[in-house]
Enzyme design. Sequence first.
Site, PDB file in Angstrom:
ATOM      1  N   CYS A 142       3.027  -2.285  -2.088  1.00 16.20           N
ATOM      2  CA  CYS A 142       2.683  -1.468  -3.257  1.00 16.20           C
ATOM      3  C   CYS A 142       1.881  -0.238  -2.847  1.00 16.20           C
ATOM      4  CB  CYS A 142       1.889  -2.311  -4.256  1.00 16.20           C
ATOM      5  SG  CYS A 142       1.380  -1.377  -5.702  1.00 16.20           S
TER       6      CYS A 142
ATOM      7  N   CYS B 254      -0.918   0.752  -5.268  1.00 18.24           N
ATOM      8  CA  CYS B 254      -2.120  -0.097  -5.203  1.00 18.24           C
ATOM      9  C   CYS B 254      -2.927   0.198  -3.936  1.00 18.24           C
ATOM     10  CB  CYS B 254      -1.760  -1.584  -5.179  1.00 18.24           C
ATOM     11  SG  CYS B 254      -0.404  -2.042  -6.248  1.00 18.24           S
ATOM     12  N   ASP B 255      -2.271   0.407  -2.805  1.00 19.84           N
ATOM     13  CA  ASP B 255      -2.981   0.401  -1.518  1.00 19.84           C
ATOM     14  C   ASP B 255      -2.985   1.727  -0.760  1.00 19.84           C
ATOM     15  OD1 ASP B 255      -3.454  -2.303  -1.918  1.00 19.84           O
ATOM     16  OD2 ASP B 255      -1.551  -2.878  -1.005  1.00 19.84           O
TER      17      ASP B 255
END
Length: 309
Positions: A135, A138-139
């Site tokens: 992701c 997200c990261d």
Amino acid sequence: MAEKKYDVVIIGAGPGGMTTALYASRANLKVVMLDRGSFGGNLNNTASIVNYSGFKDIQGPELAEKMYQGATQFGAEYAYGTVTKIEADGQQKKVTTDMGDTFIAPVVVIATGSDHRKLGVPGEEEFSGRGVSYCAVCDGAFFKGKHLVVVGGGDSAVEEGIYLTQFASKVTVVVRRDVLRAQPMLQDEAEKNEKMEFVFNTNVTEILGDDVKVTGVKTHNNKTGEDGKISAAGAFIYVGTVPMTAPFKGLGVLDDQGWVKTDNEMKTSIPGIFAIGDVRETPLRQIATAVGDGAIAGQEVYQYIKGLN
Ligand code: NAP
């Protein structure tokens, strides 16, 4: 623990599930959407959406919020829980969640979507969350100024690779074939991006790391037979998707790869069980197609319930 009765239980509150909720509740049906996480599904992992009609460029979470507002405006409910079982005993269906709640309804709509496929190489599991990610939204921000590897050659790999260039010093996309599968528009955008680099005919055979985090990947050129190594602080894996259908295996509605088989009206072979969106056996998996499926199912569940009375 509670047992609740509805007209329609929708499993999954992504774009498809939310659209069925909108249509079915607008037809005065009592509707609940169940989800194991926040509403929006994979929209929450998508930075920029430029191919959903009506929006020039919209962030996934923002579109999810707008869809949720639409889906719930006529009374559809949202409930949290991971579905573990559907029992189809004649007209009534019983859906059970890991919270111990049960939902009874004549209609169940499977809208659970798909999950990322694992690459299946040594180090992947070990370094998951320590440099291995699925992701970018997200990261990605954890990798400012670092070199990243993206594995895959489809829309996700190229789109998310482009997204990662806003943080990374360089993004190397490792592609197993000599061509990309991604849409031409994304390929053009990637080619123009100076931080993107493609390595073709190459498999990632291992994720390398020290005691703490990812340090690179081992590679194998499947044309020349040469083994190599790319140093990187993170490896983002985008090698396709798998259906989220584990709880539905016993129903006999899946194809041999686990996708749900339906007709054009989103009906499975079990009366009262429908399926929509990415989880369906379908030639195209997009937000627009999930929404289209959701609208058809909304209409069809209404007709189905009307026919029971
Ligand atoms: P995908 O289209 O199935 O592409 C998977 C990619 O990973 C392919 O390049 C495939 O290579 C490669 N791959 C598979 N297994 C591999 C392995 N073991 N090692 C190395 N590479 C491997 O998956 P996706 O990109 O996640 O997209 C999924 C669906 O969502 C698609 O329908 C896509 O169009 C859609 N999507 C759309 C958008 C958009 O419209 N903006 C964005 C994201 C996703 P091969 O080509 O050799 O099989």
